[in-house]
Design an enzyme around this catalytic site. Structure first.
Site, PDB file in Angstrom:
ATOM      1  N   HIS A 316       9.085  -1.757  22.799  1.00  0.00           N
ATOM      2  CA  HIS A 316      10.256  -2.486  23.281  1.00  0.00           C
ATOM      3  C   HIS A 316      11.022  -2.986  22.066  1.00  0.00           C
ATOM      4  O   HIS A 316      10.422  -3.531  21.128  1.00  0.00           O
ATOM      5  CB  HIS A 316       9.843  -3.679  24.143  1.00  0.00           C
ATOM      6  CG  HIS A 316      10.977  -4.588  24.508  1.00  0.00           C
ATOM      7  ND1 HIS A 316      11.880  -4.296  25.496  1.00  0.00           N
ATOM      8  CD2 HIS A 316      11.361  -5.797  23.993  1.00  0.00           C
ATOM      9  CE1 HIS A 316      12.773  -5.269  25.593  1.00  0.00           C
ATOM     10  NE2 HIS A 316      12.479  -6.193  24.693  1.00  0.00           N
ATOM     11  N   HIS A 359      13.567 -11.771  23.762  1.00  0.00           N
ATOM     12  CA  HIS A 359      12.604 -12.044  22.679  1.00  0.00           C
ATOM     13  C   HIS A 359      13.291 -12.770  21.517  1.00  0.00           C
ATOM     14  O   HIS A 359      13.364 -12.271  20.398  1.00  0.00           O
ATOM     15  CB  HIS A 359      11.993 -10.730  22.183  1.00  0.00           C
ATOM     16  CG  HIS A 359      10.507 -10.742  22.113  1.00  0.00           C
ATOM     17  ND1 HIS A 359       9.708 -10.728  23.226  1.00  0.00           N
ATOM     18  CD2 HIS A 359       9.654 -10.765  21.044  1.00  0.00           C
ATOM     19  CE1 HIS A 359       8.440 -10.732  22.864  1.00  0.00           C
ATOM     20  NE2 HIS A 359       8.380 -10.763  21.541  1.00  0.00           N
ATOM     21  N   ASN A 365       7.123 -16.197  21.951  1.00  0.00           N
ATOM     22  CA  ASN A 365       7.913 -15.770  23.110  1.00  0.00           C
ATOM     23  C   ASN A 365       7.086 -15.668  24.389  1.00  0.00           C
ATOM     24  O   ASN A 365       7.538 -16.058  25.462  1.00  0.00           O
ATOM     25  CB  ASN A 365       8.572 -14.420  22.822  1.00  0.00           C
ATOM     26  CG  ASN A 365       9.565 -14.479  21.681  1.00  0.00           C
ATOM     27  OD1 ASN A 365      10.666 -14.969  21.828  1.00  0.00           O
ATOM     28  ND2 ASN A 365       9.151 -13.969  20.524  1.00  0.00           N
ATOM     29  N   ARG A 367       4.277 -17.151  25.511  1.00  0.00           N
ATOM     30  CA  ARG A 367       3.884 -18.393  26.180  1.00  0.00           C
ATOM     31  C   ARG A 367       5.092 -19.128  26.758  1.00  0.00           C
ATOM     32  O   ARG A 367       5.035 -19.694  27.852  1.00  0.00           O
ATOM     33  CB  ARG A 367       3.104 -19.279  25.214  1.00  0.00           C
ATOM     34  CG  ARG A 367       1.636 -18.904  25.138  1.00  0.00           C
ATOM     35  CD  ARG A 367       1.021 -19.254  23.806  1.00  0.00           C
ATOM     36  NE  ARG A 367       1.558 -18.406  22.749  1.00  0.00           N
ATOM     37  CZ  ARG A 367       1.141 -18.421  21.482  1.00  0.00           C
ATOM     38  NH1 ARG A 367       0.197 -19.248  21.126  1.00  0.00           N
ATOM     39  NH2 ARG A 367       1.664 -17.618  20.582  1.00  0.00           N
TER      40      ARG A 367
END
Length: 535
Positions: A316, A359, A365, A367
């Site tokens: 990603h 992100h 990121n 949590r």
């Protein structure tokens, strides 16, 4: 369009005159094909709606999860990511025809619509509206054009005709309504042009919503005595915090688990803003010596590095750092707009998964992404007072499905992102990708989150309350035969739990050698009576 090898690619828009209705797609476009952009159709059919528009205009976007085409049979076929409509559904082979078909049958794909509107001449949209000034689809196209692009077309305000919804709520979930008198359109989009993922109606979501899980949660809590509920809620917070760290592959020390648990317990107390996100990241990271706090100032990706070259291998690619401030402002605005419209669990899914795709931070990121679920549910009053469901624990139980949900969009997004490796083995995005994080189909995410919430209400909450009831009963019974400090009792309980209700020979001969044989037998019987032999 990728036709079969025996058929040339002739899917081009042909200008045959000044009027929009005369911009015809070639005759061959409407012919059936078996293969479309490496996606095989269940039966030969002619792509329609978004599929046709993306191909004809060569739009640099990902295809929708489900594509439409016009088949040869007189029944609708749903299979292999395609919906094949009957010949009577066939649209006119024009921009207007396929755009109307998309709005009527496929709902809104805002990423595709925005790129389409940027690709066409604005006069074409103006002429579409002039030709059908009272048409419901023409007015929706007009509204969406101005809403997405922030441009005002050279058109007078619509006549006083009946309002039409921007989002067809028979197809997708809409938000609170704000009337646009200029277009005579009810703006029920759940976000803003800066951030507005959408969720399709599905059998699963309709069934979940009909079951009223908010009320079920209240009913489950009402059965737990208040003193026991306080302890249950505290345990569930720690369970969620611990699970959230485990999902990230971390075995965090107890103080960090407790610190994040306290943060979760405060979720929903204040509205989201940029400072709140920065505060949450600071809590997550704790030690900032090796992590740059704040929004990223460079590229980001999720994946691995090649073992030999150390080049990035992304699963990603995150939003460009230049776009983060606007995307996060849009996400924050969505949280405020959605408070009055969307179902709480759907809103939580959109917000949380939208965040994780952006992100925005170098670390932390994951949590914060799961914290946002707690934030929305608490903010919208879904949680019973004082209770935060251990959603991360439910996610951990479904970790493979969770990864599949994340990949349901990221794998379709990845081919649309042009990037190159940087000298420090990061990625630099080369094209404009901001819209891919503003607009996506969050249906799988909402369905998944509903499953997790159902588990917490049906199983986690009552199971923990029942455990504490049994624990209290067992302790009370042990105290009738022997007094022992809390630490010793907890050790006794731990040995029994590890050994299926029996005290091991080593424990009887060392830590609990002071217990008589009869007392050991009595303790074991009490344990089994309170917890059952399977505990």
């Amino acid at each position: 369009m990728n036709f079969q090898t025996s058929r040339p690619n002739v899917s081009k828009i042909q200008r045959t005159g000044r009027f929009f209705g005369e911009f015809q797609l070639s005759a061959q476009f409407s012919g059936p094909v078996s293969l479309f952009h490496d996606r095989r159709l269940p039966d030969p059919a002619a792509p329609a709606g978004y599929a046709a528009l993306i191909d004809a205009y060569k739009l640099p976007v990902s295809f929708p999860r489900r594509l439409s085409a016009i088949g040869t049979k007189h029944r609708i076929i749903d299979r292999d990511g395609w919906r094949l409509y009957t010949p009577r559904h066939a649209p006119e082979a024009s921009l207007e025809g396929h755009l109307t078909f998309a709005l009527k049958y496929e709902g809104l794909d805002l990423a595709v619509l925005k790129r389409l509107f940027l690709a066409v001449d604005e006069h074409d949209i103006e002429e579409l509206v002039r030709r059908r000034p009272t048409g419901i689809y023409a007015r929706r196209v007009w509204f969406l054009y101005e809403w997405l692009l922030g441009r005002k077309l050279e058109l007078p305000a619509a006549d006083k005709v009946s309002y039409v919804d921007a989002v067809d709520t028979d197809i997708q979930f809409g938000g609170a309504i704000r009337n646009s008198t200029r277009h005579r359109v009810r703006n029920n989009l759940p976000g803003t042009p800066e951030f507005c993922p959408l969720v399709f109606r599905s059998l699963a979501l309709d069934e979940f919503m009909a079951q009223d899980w908010k009320e079920r949660a209240r009913a489950a809590v009402s059965e737990v005595p208040k003193d026991l509920l306080v302890r249950t809620a505290a345990f569930l917070l720690l369970k969620d915090s611990k699970s959230s760290h485990i999902i990230e592959g971390e075995r965090a020390p107890q103080d960090r688990i407790q610190r994040w648990g306290r943060a979760i317990g405060e979720a929903g107390r204040v509205p989201l803003d940029e400072q709140e996100f920065l505060r949450l990241q600071a809590i997550v990271i704790g030690d900032e010596r090796f992590v740059k706090l704040g929004f990223r100032r460079e590229g980001g990706f999720v994946g691995v590095h090649d073992r030999d070259t150390q080049q990035p291998v992304p699963d990603h690619v995150s939003a460009r750092h230049q776009d983060i401030a606007r995307l996060m402002a849009g996400l924050i605005a969505f949280d405020h707009v959605a408070e009055n419209g969307l179902d709480p669990i759907i809103a939580a899914a959109v917000l949380a998964f939208g965040f994780i795709y952006i992100h925005p931070f170098q670390d932390g990121n994951g949590r914060i992404h799961r914290y946002l679920i707690h934030h929305v549910l608490a903010r919208r009053g879904f949680n019973p007072a004082g209770v935060h469901f251990p959603v991360s624990a439910a996610i951990l139980d479904r970790i493979s499905a969770y990864k599949g949900v994340l990949e349901s969009y990221s794998t379709r997004l990845l081919p649309c992102v042009q990037w190159r490796a940087t000298p420090n083995h990061n990625v630099e995005v080369l094209n404009d990708t901001a819209d891919f994080y503003r607009f996506f189909d969050a249906t799988p995410h909402a369905e998944f989150l509903y499953e997790c919430v159902r588990q917490t209400i049906e199983h986690d909450l009552p199971n923990e309350a029942n455990f504490l009831r049994s624990f209290d009963a067992f302790r009370a019974e042990v105290e009738t035969i022997v007094d022992m400090p809390e630490r010793t009792f907890n050790s006794l309980f731990g040995f029994l739990r590890q050994n299926n209700g029996a005290l091991s020979k080593r424990a009887r001969e060392s830590e609990f050698s002071e217990l008589t044989a009869n007392e050991v037998t009595h303790v074991e019987e009490m344990y089994r009576r309170c917890f059952g032999t399977g505990e």
